[in-house]
Motif scaffolding. Structure first.
Motif, PDB file in Angstrom:
ATOM      1  N   UNK A  51       0.635  -1.264   0.072  1.00  0.00           N
ATOM      2  CA  UNK A  51       0.158   0.081  -0.065  1.00  0.00           C
ATOM      3  C   UNK A  51       0.765   1.224  -0.006  1.00  0.00           C
ATOM      4  N   UNK A  52       1.722   1.375   0.665  1.00  0.00           N
ATOM      5  CA  UNK A  52       2.851   2.405   0.705  1.00  0.00           C
ATOM      6  C   UNK A  52       3.388   2.551  -0.493  1.00  0.00           C
ATOM      7  N   UNK A  53       4.038   1.684  -1.401  1.00  0.00           N
ATOM      8  CA  UNK A  53       4.367   1.653  -2.449  1.00  0.00           C
ATOM      9  C   UNK A  53       3.326   2.279  -3.735  1.00  0.00           C
ATOM     10  N   UNK A  54       2.119   1.857  -3.271  1.00  0.00           N
ATOM     11  CA  UNK A  54       1.143   2.539  -4.401  1.00  0.00           C
ATOM     12  C   UNK A  54       0.901   3.893  -4.025  1.00  0.00           C
ATOM     13  N   UNK A  56       1.643   6.890  -6.742  1.00  0.00           N
ATOM     14  CA  UNK A  56       0.717   7.901  -6.821  1.00  0.00           C
ATOM     15  C   UNK A  56       1.175   9.286  -6.871  1.00  0.00           C
ATOM     16  N   UNK A  57       1.813   9.518  -5.734  1.00  0.00           N
ATOM     17  CA  UNK A  57       2.790  10.917  -5.587  1.00  0.00           C
ATOM     18  C   UNK A  57       3.620  11.020  -6.673  1.00  0.00           C
ATOM     19  N   UNK A  71       8.391   7.759 -17.485  1.00  0.00           N
ATOM     20  CA  UNK A  71       8.529   7.324 -16.051  1.00  0.00           C
ATOM     21  C   UNK A  71       7.276   7.568 -15.629  1.00  0.00           C
ATOM     22  N   UNK A  72       6.333   8.463 -15.886  1.00  0.00           N
ATOM     23  CA  UNK A  72       5.093   8.544 -15.427  1.00  0.00           C
ATOM     24  C   UNK A  72       4.280   7.491 -15.972  1.00  0.00           C
TER      25      UNK A  72
END
Length: 171
Positions: free
Chosen positions: A30-33, A37-38, A58-59
């Protein structure tokens, strides 16, 4: 009343903390998601500047990383719930190298299971040639896990591996 032939689970005071530690994998995914997102938002904001045109590909990578991480979090939550439902059973395992994913022979008290890892098993070389390593097994179906006694980086941590059962004749 019918007699149950299910292997006994390990004591609840031992199993509950081990199963609780599986939530770390869910939290990490979840933290990686959230990171992706950021990162995606930053790439979109910065990509309007022509010097940062390289950030657009990269986006796109971040765009694919978000659902992948959310899916991984969902899978770990499902595995944790399945292990909590079935409990953890003590077993012994032999890791056999496979072409892409290693196979694990698991010997329970009254049963044998042939499992295949659902990802690369980096810990396999540590157990190569070792027979009947003590492990914990939990869950059922596609939500099974095998918990090895040695972590990937430290001997004092456990290493949880997602697995699925396969038929012995397909080995």
């Amino acid at each position: 009343m019918t007699e149950s032939f299910v292997d006994p689970t390990i004591h609840e005071e031992v199993a509950t903390p081990l199963i609780g530690k599986l939530s770390i994998f869910e939290q990490r995914a979840t933290a990686l998601a959230v990171f992706w997102m950021a990162y995606f938002v930053v790439c979109l904001m910065v990509s309007e500047d022509p010097r940062f045109e390289v950030l657009s590909p990269l986006a796109l990578a971040a765009f694919y990383g978000i659902p992948a991480c959310l899916y991984a979090a969902w899978l770990w939550k499902s595995r944790r719930r399945s292990a909590a439902k079935t409990g953890l059973r003590e077993a012994t395992a032999t890791v056999r190298p496979g072409w892409l994913y290693p196979r694990i022979d698991v010997y329970l008290e009254r049963d044998y299971k042939l499992l295949q890892t659902r990802r690369s098993l980096r810990i396999a070389p540590r157990f190569k040639g070792l027979e009947k390593v003590p492990v914990f097994i939990g869950g059922e179906g596609t939500d099974m896990i095998v918990i090895f006694p040695r972590g990937r980086f430290s001997k004092d941590t456990l290493y949880a591996v997602p697995v699925k059962e396969i038929e012995p004749d397909t080995a």
